[in-house]
Design a protein around this motif. Structure first.
Motif: not given
Length: 396
Positions: A230-235, A99-101
């Protein structure tokens, strides 16, 4: 065979350390306590599932058990994407990285395990603790709203003790209104529902833990669930050092993958999820029936629109002093207890490094002074619950 060996380890329960042994069924008994606070369930099916992985002598990682476990969790949570990792903490951390926090504020409860705020810090975020509700012990929408600033990026509600956060829909609406992500920390609540919707289905993503004491355990492990591609791919990339499906290293990451051995345990356990939940409901009801007669004990209730999986059995005492007196009494009679939770904002790190102090979260602190967790797992029989309850009643 290896699974029939007997060996000794040290285990911390309550305030003391105890020698324990593991036998061929992977259950354990302590030398200082008559009961265990938690036990991991095992049977021949679970043991055989592990042996099958070991005996094939290949693919102890990235084997078919990983996808099987992910599909089982997808079926329970009604999510499109499930990504298995090596711990619930890793699940939180990898999701927050996706998520880039960096340098952004994340609102979360202090009434949680240290993994929740620690994952925020690890991902470069700034934890902002909000207070909880008096009855549900989960995030107060009103207090969360008061903490939102221009720097806020997301909200992390924690589903506590096997229930769904009481105001999860209101928190979802609040997040949407302010353009924030909602990440459910559902470590306690696989299989729980709120108005028929499963835990893990409310936010942009959710995480579950499969640690040794959870309803479903892989020893250590966790999953991320989401409908967001997007979240799934990044994880998925992050858990294998930033490698994509074409085996190209397109980003940075770490080795957070779950092994096939751990996943095999999870697959076998998941087939018993409904059985575990039903038994926990029965045991919880036994505690309720025996402890309601004690006026000085408050038993947290489940909202009528929820179905809890009863991960923990908690009671609340009048104050910290009475709680400690009861803990000492139970300790003397071989019954371990624990406090979940004292409040992350009052731990040394968050008070010294982030400036939190007593009085910042009055409801959290009030609950933290009163709550007590009793022994609770599916290996307890009805007589065990009766004996523990009778000892508590006798104290009062």
């Amino acid at each position: 065979m290896a699974h029939q060996s007997l060996f000794w380890v040290m285990n911390g329960l309550g305030d003391s350390a105890s020698l324990i042994y593991l036998d061929k069924r992977l259950s354990y008994r302590t030398m200082t306590y008559e009961y265990d606070l938690f036990q991991s369930y095992s049977d021949e099916q679970i043991i055989d599932s592990v042996l099958k992985v070991l005996e094939r002598e290949s693919w102890w990682v990235k084997g078919p058990e990983i996808e099987n476990l992910e599909q089982q969790v997808a079926d329970v949570t009604d999510r499109e994407h499930v990504i298995a990792v090596n711990s619930g903490t890793s699940a939180l951390y990898a999701t927050l990285e996706s998520l880039g926090i960096r340098n952004e504020e994340i609102i979360l409860p202090s009434f949680t395990y240290q993994a929740t705020p620690n994952a925020v810090v690890a991902a470069g975020g700034q934890p902002v603790f909000a207070d909880i509700e008096q009855d549900s012990f989960t995030l107060s929408v009103e207090d969360v709203e008061s903490k939102i600033t221009e720097e806020t990026a997301g909200i992390i509600p924690v589903h506590f003790a096997g229930r769904v956060a009481a105001e999860i829909r209101e928190l979802r609406d609040l997040a949407e209104e302010h353009g924030l992500f909602l990440l459910e920390d559902a470590a306690h609540s696989l299989g729980a529902t709120c108005s028929g919707e499963p835990a893990g289905s409310f936010g942009d993503a959710a995480t579950f833990s499969f640690a040794f004491n959870k309803i479903i355990t892989t020893g250590q492990g966790g999953v991320v669930v989401t409908d967001n591609e997007h979240i799934a791919e990044k994880v998925r990339q992050f858990r294998v050092h930033g490698r994509n499906s074409q085996r190209e290293y397109v980003d940075w990451g770490l080795n957070l993958a779950m092994s096939s051995i751990h996943a095999a345990i999870g697959v076998a356990q998941m087939s018993k999820l409904n059985e575990f939940i039903e038994r926990r409901r029965e045991l919880s009801g036994l505690y309720d029936n025996m402890l309601t007669e004690v006026n000085e004990i408050e038993i947290p209730t489940v909202p009528p629109n929820q179905k809890s999986v009863h991960f923990l059995y908690n009671i609340c005492l009048p104050d910290r002093k009475k709680r400690q007196e009861l803990r000492s009494h139970l300790d003397e009679h071989g019954i371990p207890t624990e406090v979940y939770y004292e409040g992350s904002h009052l731990t040394n790190y968050y008070s010294e490094e982030w400036g939190y102090e007593r009085g910042d979260l009055p409801v959290t602190e009030k609950i933290a002074d009163k709550i007590l967790t009793l022994p609770f797992h599916v290996n307890l029989d009805n007589k065990d619950i009766e004996n523990i309850s009778e000892e508590i009643v006798s104290f009062f």
